[in-house]
Design a protein around this motif. Structure first.
Motif, mmCIF file in Angstrom:
data_model
loop_
_atom_site.group_PDB
_atom_site.id
_atom_site.type_symbol
_atom_site.label_atom_id
_atom_site.label_comp_id
_atom_site.label_asym_id
_atom_site.label_seq_id
_atom_site.Cartn_x
_atom_site.Cartn_y
_atom_site.Cartn_z
ATOM 1 N N LEU A 135 -44.355 -65.393 17.887
ATOM 2 C CA LEU A 135 -44.075 -66.531 17.023
ATOM 3 C C LEU A 135 -45.256 -66.807 16.094
ATOM 4 N N HIS A 136 -46.456 -66.748 16.641
ATOM 5 C CA HIS A 136 -47.632 -67.082 15.852
ATOM 6 C C HIS A 136 -48.090 -65.941 14.939
ATOM 7 N N VAL A 137 -47.622 -64.722 15.175
ATOM 8 C CA VAL A 137 -47.855 -63.652 14.192
ATOM 9 C C VAL A 137 -47.122 -64.018 12.908
ATOM 10 N N ARG A 138 -45.884 -64.455 13.039
ATOM 11 C CA ARG A 138 -45.132 -64.891 11.850
ATOM 12 C C ARG A 138 -45.810 -66.098 11.203
ATOM 13 N N GLY A 139 -46.263 -67.019 12.011
ATOM 14 C CA GLY A 139 -46.969 -68.182 11.486
ATOM 15 C C GLY A 139 -48.247 -67.806 10.766
ATOM 16 N N ALA A 140 -48.967 -66.836 11.313
ATOM 17 C CA ALA A 140 -50.212 -66.382 10.682
ATOM 18 C C ALA A 140 -49.929 -65.768 9.314
ATOM 19 N N LEU A 141 -48.862 -65.005 9.223
ATOM 20 C CA LEU A 141 -48.473 -64.435 7.929
ATOM 21 C C LEU A 141 -48.120 -65.549 6.951
ATOM 22 N N ASN A 142 -47.401 -66.558 7.429
ATOM 23 C CA ASN A 142 -47.063 -67.706 6.586
ATOM 24 C C ASN A 142 -48.303 -68.472 6.143
ATOM 25 N N ASN A 143 -49.354 -68.409 6.963
ATOM 26 C CA ASN A 143 -50.599 -69.110 6.644
ATOM 27 C C ASN A 143 -51.578 -68.236 5.857
ATOM 28 N N GLY A 144 -51.130 -67.076 5.404
ATOM 29 C CA GLY A 144 -51.932 -66.276 4.498
ATOM 30 C C GLY A 144 -52.722 -65.139 5.107
ATOM 31 N N ILE A 194 -45.434 -79.829 9.422
ATOM 32 C CA ILE A 194 -46.383 -78.718 9.576
ATOM 33 C C ILE A 194 -45.749 -77.585 10.364
ATOM 34 N N ARG A 195 -45.094 -77.920 11.449
ATOM 35 C CA ARG A 195 -44.458 -76.906 12.301
ATOM 36 C C ARG A 195 -43.457 -76.084 11.507
ATOM 37 N N LYS A 196 -42.650 -76.742 10.677
ATOM 38 C CA LYS A 196 -41.675 -76.022 9.859
ATOM 39 C C LYS A 196 -42.361 -75.133 8.822
ATOM 40 N N GLU A 197 -43.451 -75.616 8.228
ATOM 41 C CA GLU A 197 -44.165 -74.826 7.229
ATOM 42 C C GLU A 197 -44.801 -73.589 7.851
ATOM 43 N N VAL A 198 -45.312 -73.717 9.057
ATOM 44 C CA VAL A 198 -45.994 -72.590 9.698
ATOM 45 C C VAL A 198 -45.005 -71.635 10.360
ATOM 46 N N LEU A 199 -44.098 -72.166 11.147
ATOM 47 C CA LEU A 199 -43.205 -71.315 11.943
ATOM 48 C C LEU A 199 -41.875 -71.021 11.285
ATOM 49 N N GLY A 200 -41.560 -71.760 10.240
ATOM 50 C CA GLY A 200 -40.282 -71.590 9.554
ATOM 51 C C GLY A 200 -39.290 -72.651 9.993
ATOM 52 N N ALA A 201 -38.635 -73.252 9.029
ATOM 53 C CA ALA A 201 -37.701 -74.347 9.301
ATOM 54 C C ALA A 201 -36.558 -73.899 10.209
ATOM 55 N N ALA A 202 -36.046 -72.704 10.008
ATOM 56 C CA ALA A 202 -34.908 -72.238 10.807
ATOM 57 C C ALA A 202 -35.269 -72.164 12.286
ATOM 58 N N ARG A 212 -56.821 -71.808 11.988
ATOM 59 C CA ARG A 212 -56.125 -72.151 13.233
ATOM 60 C C ARG A 212 -55.245 -70.978 13.688
ATOM 61 N N SER A 213 -54.629 -70.295 12.731
ATOM 62 C CA SER A 213 -53.817 -69.125 13.085
ATOM 63 C C SER A 213 -54.670 -68.014 13.689
ATOM 64 N N LEU A 214 -55.828 -67.761 13.117
ATOM 65 C CA LEU A 214 -56.729 -66.746 13.686
ATOM 66 C C LEU A 214 -57.073 -67.075 15.135
ATOM 67 N N ILE A 215 -57.411 -68.332 15.368
ATOM 68 C CA ILE A 215 -57.772 -68.769 16.716
ATOM 69 C C ILE A 215 -56.581 -68.630 17.657
ATOM 70 N N ASN A 216 -55.403 -69.074 17.215
ATOM 71 C CA ASN A 216 -54.213 -68.973 18.058
ATOM 72 C C ASN A 216 -53.898 -67.533 18.421
ATOM 73 N N LEU A 217 -53.966 -66.641 17.457
ATOM 74 C CA LEU A 217 -53.688 -65.236 17.752
ATOM 75 C C LEU A 217 -54.625 -64.718 18.830
#
Length: 126
Positions: A78-87, A12-20, A59-64
């Protein structure tokens, strides 16, 4: 450490935040920091983000909102990028940060807008 939760959290962490990003964080961790990496991957990502009760987008909305209100701009970036990854769209991110500015205060909102703006510009989205 529960290996199942760690493995689930790592996925999940890799999918949201990016594997790299995730692989870099793990590779840079020495024995001391690895304890935290394992904890956050298992507990935060495997146990909480892995629950069925909320969609990742929610979850991304809440985290932001929480990170912005708390003034945690490094994590917010970090979570702005994750939010974009989450749609989430840029417009939705902007609306969350406006909401924060009203309820958590203009200084918190301004810091959050600056952090998000930096990420969006760095990623070529603005």
């Amino acid at each position: 450490m529960n290996d199942d939760l760690f493995d689930k959290g790592l996925e999940i962490r890799k999918e949201v935040l990016g594997a790299a990003y995730v692989e870099k964080s793990l590779a840079a961790a020495d024995d001391f920091m690895m304890a935290f990496q394992e904890h956050v991957t298992s507990f935060c990502w495997g146990n909480v983000w892995g629950r069925e009760g909320l969609a990742r987008r929610d979850r991304s909305l809440i985290n932001l909102a929480m990170l912005a209100a708390l003034g945690k701009t490094d994590e917010l970036k970090l979570h702005v990028r994750g939010a974009l990854n989450n749609g989430l769209s840029i417009e939705e991110i902007k609306e969350v940060l406006l909401q924060v500015a009203v309820y958590a205060g203009i200084p918190a909102g301004l810091s959050a807008f600056k952090a998000a703006h930096q990420v969006l510009k760095e990623d070529g989205r603005l």
